[in-house]
Design an enzyme around this catalytic site. Structure first.
Site, PDB file in Angstrom:
ATOM      1  N   ARG A   1       0.836  -1.187   0.000  1.00 26.14           N
ATOM      2  CA  ARG A   1       0.000   0.000   0.000  1.00 26.14           C
ATOM      3  C   ARG A   1       0.877   1.246   0.000  1.00 26.14           C
ATOM      4  O   ARG A   1       1.891   1.289   0.677  1.00 26.14           O
ATOM      5  CB  ARG A   1      -0.894   0.029   1.240  1.00 26.14           C
TER       6      ARG A   1
ATOM      7  N   TYR B   1      -1.059  -3.698  -7.310  1.00 23.93           N
ATOM      8  CA  TYR B   1      -0.918  -4.473  -6.072  1.00 23.93           C
ATOM      9  C   TYR B   1      -2.193  -4.420  -5.238  1.00 23.93           C
ATOM     10  O   TYR B   1      -2.857  -3.378  -5.142  1.00 23.93           O
ATOM     11  CB  TYR B   1       0.260  -3.949  -5.234  1.00 23.93           C
TER      12      TYR B   1
ATOM     13  N   LYS C   1      -9.544  -2.398   1.261  1.00 23.35           N
ATOM     14  CA  LYS C   1      -9.351  -1.253   2.160  1.00 23.35           C
ATOM     15  C   LYS C   1     -10.067  -0.003   1.652  1.00 23.35           C
ATOM     16  O   LYS C   1     -10.632   0.766   2.442  1.00 23.35           O
ATOM     17  CB  LYS C   1      -7.865  -0.951   2.329  1.00 23.35           C
TER      18      LYS C   1
ATOM     19  N   HIS D   1     -11.485  -2.091  10.991  1.00 23.95           N
ATOM     20  CA  HIS D   1     -10.357  -2.952  10.639  1.00 23.95           C
ATOM     21  C   HIS D   1     -10.225  -4.028  11.721  1.00 23.95           C
ATOM     22  O   HIS D   1      -9.289  -4.020  12.519  1.00 23.95           O
ATOM     23  CB  HIS D   1      -9.101  -2.086  10.552  1.00 23.95           C
TER      24      HIS D   1
ATOM     25  N   SER E   1      -2.074  -3.988  10.355  1.00 19.63           N
ATOM     26  CA  SER E   1      -1.724  -4.995   9.358  1.00 19.63           C
ATOM     27  C   SER E   1      -0.463  -5.750   9.764  1.00 19.63           C
ATOM     28  O   SER E   1       0.474  -5.182  10.328  1.00 19.63           O
ATOM     29  CB  SER E   1      -1.512  -4.337   7.993  1.00 19.63           C
TER      30      SER E   1
ATOM     31  N   CYS F   1       0.012  -7.923  12.076  1.00 16.14           N
ATOM     32  CA  CYS F   1       0.223  -8.079  13.516  1.00 16.14           C
ATOM     33  C   CYS F   1      -0.512  -9.292  14.080  1.00 16.14           C
ATOM     34  O   CYS F   1      -0.785  -9.358  15.277  1.00 16.14           O
ATOM     35  CB  CYS F   1      -0.215  -6.816  14.256  1.00 16.14           C
TER      36      CYS F   1
ATOM     37  N   ASP G   1     -10.108  -9.701   8.827  1.00 14.19           N
ATOM     38  CA  ASP G   1      -9.559  -8.375   8.543  1.00 14.19           C
ATOM     39  C   ASP G   1     -10.538  -7.235   8.746  1.00 14.19           C
ATOM     40  O   ASP G   1     -10.166  -6.176   9.241  1.00 14.19           O
ATOM     41  CB  ASP G   1      -9.038  -8.337   7.101  1.00 14.19           C
TER      42      ASP G   1
ATOM     43  N   ARG H   1       1.753 -12.149  -0.287  1.00 15.37           N
ATOM     44  CA  ARG H   1       0.375 -12.427   0.109  1.00 15.37           C
ATOM     45  C   ARG H   1      -0.160 -13.728  -0.482  1.00 15.37           C
ATOM     46  O   ARG H   1       0.335 -14.230  -1.480  1.00 15.37           O
ATOM     47  CB  ARG H   1      -0.522 -11.281  -0.369  1.00 15.37           C
TER      48      ARG H   1
END
Length: 643
Positions: A104, A255, A264, A284, A306, A308, A331, A425
C-alpha cells in the site's frame, strides 16, 4: 476532446451527462460486447459508458464471476508471463509484481472533500496532519486529468459488479469496479461476491460505490519501450477516495490494497464514512467465535494493525483442551446494533488476503490448509517442483529441489535478500478454511460480546487488560501504538500511533470518528455494549525473546476474557485497566512463562507512554479531540503519576 470536457467526466462519474456511445466508438464493438453492456442496469451502464469515454479501452468485458471466466483470466495472464501455474497445488498461481509495486502506498492515498477538516483534523501545532492525506477537488481534477484520459488504450476494460457482504444481508453494500487488470478480476472474484448475483441485485436500482482502476500502462507502448510483465506506473500512482460521491479512483498500481478496491478502499475508507452517515461501524477488525468446553459460544471482534497477527488469531487452533475457535473474518468487520440492542457484525469479504511470511503448519495450520488450493500467491518464492516458499514456512526443502525468489533470481537459505517479499500475500476463498463458523455468512450478522485492541509492543504493555468502561475503552482504541509493518512503505521498525488500527484506513476526521464511537453509548438506551480489552502478544525480555508463546496459547487470554464476561475471572485494578489477578489466567502446562514480567507496569515507561499519547491526541486532533477522550488521557497521566 477538450481537456475541460475530460475533467468534467472525471469530476462527474457519479452523474455522467452522456449515456450513449458515439457511433465511431460503437463500431469497434462486437455484438456480444454491445449486448453485455446494453444489458446492464441503467445506472451501471451510465457509469461504464462515461468511464469508457474517458479511458478509451479497446474492448469491454462484463464479468460474470464464473469459474470459466476466472480460468480465462489466469490463462491470459499466464500467456503474458504475469503469473505462473504452481503444479504442486490444485489451481494455484503465483504473480510476482514490479519491485516498485509491492505494498500500500499511504503517501499517495488521498481523501477528496470540499473541506480539509472533513477528512483530517487540524493539528494544534500548525504542522501537517499525520492522520490521512486530504486533496482538494480542484487538485483532484487536475491530477486525474493527467492520468485517466486514454489510459486503457489497447487494453480491455473489465466490468466487475460485486457485493461486500452476503448479497441478501441488510448490512451488505454494492460496488462496480472498472479495471484493465485481469489480476484484479481474478482476485476480486475471490475477495468479494462478484458476478451474476450482485449484478442481479444492482438491477433493482440499488446504489453502488463507483470504483475506477487502471494499472496506468497502456498498450501499445511508445517505440523503444519494452512492456513490463507486471504493468504499473509507480511514478503516477494515486489512489483517491470521494466519500461524498461514494467513488474511488485508483491509478498506477496493480498491487492488492491499491487495486482490489473492494478491500481497504471501499470496505474501510468509503464504508467508514457511510457508517458514520448511517449509524453503524466499519472497522479494521477480525471476527472470531470462541466456544468453551461447556459449549458456551461467544463472538469477539479484534483490531490489530496490518501484519500483527489478525489472520493467525482468526484461524487459531486452541491449545487449551476443550476450546474451539470458529473464523468469521480475518480483517474487516461491519457492525450495527439490532432492534434488541445487540451489536451484530458481518465480514464484508469473501476471501483472505493474508501475509504469507511467518505462516506455517506450526503457527497457523488452518491457514496452510486453506491456501493449499484455488489460491493466487503474490511475491512469494517458488520451488523448482512447483510449490511455494517464504520465510517461516517451516517446510523442509526436498533434496534436489531449488528455490527462486520473488524477484526471479536463484535463491538459497542464507542469502542476504529474503526469498519472499516481507509483504507477500495469499488470496484464497474463505469458504475453504476448515474452521469457518457456521454463521459466517449469516445475513443478520453475529452478536459481538467483546472488542479487543492490540499491536506489536516489545516493552511495557501487559499481555491483556480490560477497560474500566465504554469511554475508557474508546480511549484505549484511540491510544493504540504498534511497530510498523511491511504492509505499507514504512522503513525500519518504529513505534507508530495507529488509533483503532484505522490510521491508514479512515475515510473522515479521526476526532469525528472517535465521537461516533462514543455516541454508541449515548444514542440508545438498552444497548448491550461489548466489553473492551487490549492485548499484546509481542512483549520481549531484555535479551529480545518473546515472553509469551502466542499462537494457539492465545486462547488462554480469550479464556480469561470470556470468564470476565461471565463474571467468573478475578482482576486487579491498575492505572491502565483491569489485569488478571494472580492465578486467574490459565497457565497450566506452560513452561517458563514469567507472569510477573508479562503484567509489570514500569512507571518510567508508562509516564513516557501516557505523555506521548496525550501529546499525540491533543496535537493531531486539535479542536476536534472529543472532551471525553481528553479527560481519559489526563486521568491516565494522573493514575500513572500516583503509581
Amino acid at each position: 476532446m477538450s481537456p475541460a470536457r475530460i475533467l468534467r467526466w472525471c469530476r462527474h462519474l457519479a452523474h455522467p451527462r452522456l449515456s450513449v456511445w458515439p457511433s465511431s466508438r460503437q463500431a469497434h464493438w462486437t455484438a456480444n460486447q454491445q449486448e453485455g453492456v446494453g444489458a446492464l442496469p441503467g445506472h451501471v451502464r451510465e457509469f461504464v459508458e462515461s468511464s469508457a469515454r474517458l479511458c478509451a479501452p479497446q474492448d469491454i468485458h462484463v464479468c460474470t464471476g464464473s469459474e470459466h471466466e476466472a480460468q480465462s483470466m489466469l490463462g491470459l495472464m499466464e500467456a503474458q508471463s504475469q503469473v505462473v501455474r504452481l503444479p504442486r497445488h490444485q489451481n494455484c498461481w503465483l504473480a510476482c509484481t514490479d519491485p516498485r509495486d509491492v505494498a500500500r502506498v499511504e503517501s499517495r492515498t488521498v481523501i477528496v472533500t470540499d473541506s480539509q477538516r472533513d477528512t483530517v483534523p487540524t493539528p494544534s501545532d500548525g504542522t501537517a496532519s499525520k492522520l490521512g492525506n486530504w486533496m482538494s477537488p480542484q487538485v483532484f481534477e487536475r491530477e486525474m486529468g493527467l492520468r485517466f484520459p486514454g489510459c486503457m488504450k489497447g487494453r480491455t476494460m473489465y466490468v466487475v459488479p460485486f457485493s461486500m457482504g452476503p448479497v441478501s444481508s441488510p448490512l451488505a453494500r454494492f460496488g462496480v469496479q472498472l479495471t484493465d487488470s485481469p489480476y484484479v478480476v481474478a482476485s476480486m472474484r475471490i475477495m468479494t461476491r462478484m458476478g451474476h448475483d450482485s449484478l442481479e441485485a444492482l438491477g433493482t436500482g440499488i446504489e453502488f460505490v463507483k470504483c475506477l482502476h487502471s494499472v496506468g500502462s497502456p498498450l501499445p507502448l511508445p517505440d523503444g519501450l519494452s512492456p513490463s510483465t507486471w504493468p504499473c506506473n509507480p511514478e503516477k500512482t494515486l489512489i483517491a477516495h470521494l466519500p461524498d460521491q461514494r467513488e474511488i479512483l485508483s491509478f498506477g498500481s496493480g498491487y492488492g490494497g491499491n487495486s482490489l478496491l473492494g478491500k481497504k478502499c471501499f470496505a474501510l475508507r468509503i464504508a467508514s464514512r457511510m457508517a458514520k452517515d448511517e449509524g453503524w461501524l466499519a472497522e479494521h477488525m477480525l471476527i472470531l467465535a470462541i466456544t468453551n468446553p461447556a459449549g458456551r459460544k461467544r463472538y469477539v471482534a479484534a483490531a490489530f494493525p496490518s501484519a500483527c497477527g489478525k489472520t493467525n488469531l482468526a484461524m487459531m487452533k486452541p491449545l487449551l483442551p476443550g476450546w474451539k475457535v470458529g473464523c468469521v473474518g480475518d480483517d474487516i468487520a461491519w457492525m450495527r446494533f439490532d432492534s434488541e440492542g445487540r451489536l451484530r457484525a458481518i465480514n464484508p469479504e469473501n476471501g483472505f488476503f493474508g501475509v504469507a511470511p511467518g505462516t506455517s503448519w506450526k503457527t497457523n495450520p488452518n491457514a496452510m490448509e486453506t491456501i493449499s488450493r484455488n489460491t493466487i500467491f503474490t511475491n512469494v518464492g517458488r520451488t523448482s517442483d512447483g510449490g511455494v516458499y517464504w520465510e517461516g514456512i517451516d517446510t523442509p526443502i526436498p533434496p534436489g529441489v531449488t528455490l527462486t525468489s520473488w524477484t526471479g533470481s536463484p535463491w538459497t537459505p542464507g542469502d542476504a535478500e529474503p526469498c519472499a517479499h516481507p509483504n507477500s500475500r495469499f488470496c484464497t476463498p474463505a469458504s475453504q478454511c476448515p474452521i469457518m463458523d457456521p454463521e459466517w455468512e449469516s445475513p443478520q450478522g453475529v452478536p459481538i460480546d467483546a472488542i479487543i485492541f492490540g499491536g506489536r509492543r516489545p516493552e511495557g504493555v501487559p499481555l491483556v487488560y480490560e477497560a474500566f468502561n465504554w469511554p475508557h475503552g474508546i480511549f484505549i482504541g484511540s491510544a493504540m501504538r504498534s511497530e510498523s509493518t511491511a504492509a505499507a512503505e514504512h522503513k525500519g521498525r518504529v513505534i507508530l500511533h495507529d488509533p483503532f488500527a484505522m490510521r491508514p484506513f479512515l475515510g473522515y476526521n479521526l476526532g469525528h470518528y472517535l465521537q461516533h464511537w462514543l455516541n454508541m453509548e449515548t444514542e440508545g438506551s438498552g444497548r448491550h455494549l461489548p466489553r473492551i480489552f487490549h492485548v499484546n502478544w509481542f512483549r520481549k525480555d531484555r535479551e529480545g525473546s518473546y515472553l509469551w508463546p502466542g499462537f494457539g496459547d492465545n486462547c488462554r487470554v480469550l479464556d480469561w476474557i470470556c470468564r470476565r464476561l461471565d463474571g467468573e475471572a478475578d482482576a486487579l485494578e491498575t492505572p491502565v485497566g483491569y489485569v488478571p489477578a494472580p492465578g486467574s489466567l490459565d497457565l497450566s502446562g506452560l513452561q517458563g512463562v514469567q507472569a510477573e514480567a508479562l503484567f509489570s507496569l514500569p512507571k518510567a515507561f508508562w509516564e513516557h507512554e501516557a505523555a506521548q499519547i496525550r501529546e499525540y491526541l491533543t496535537v493531531q486532533l486539535g479542536p476536534d479531540l472529543p472532551p471525553a477522550i481528553l479527560w481519559e488521557a489526563e486521568n491516565l497521566q494522573r493514575r500513572v503519576a500516583e503509581m
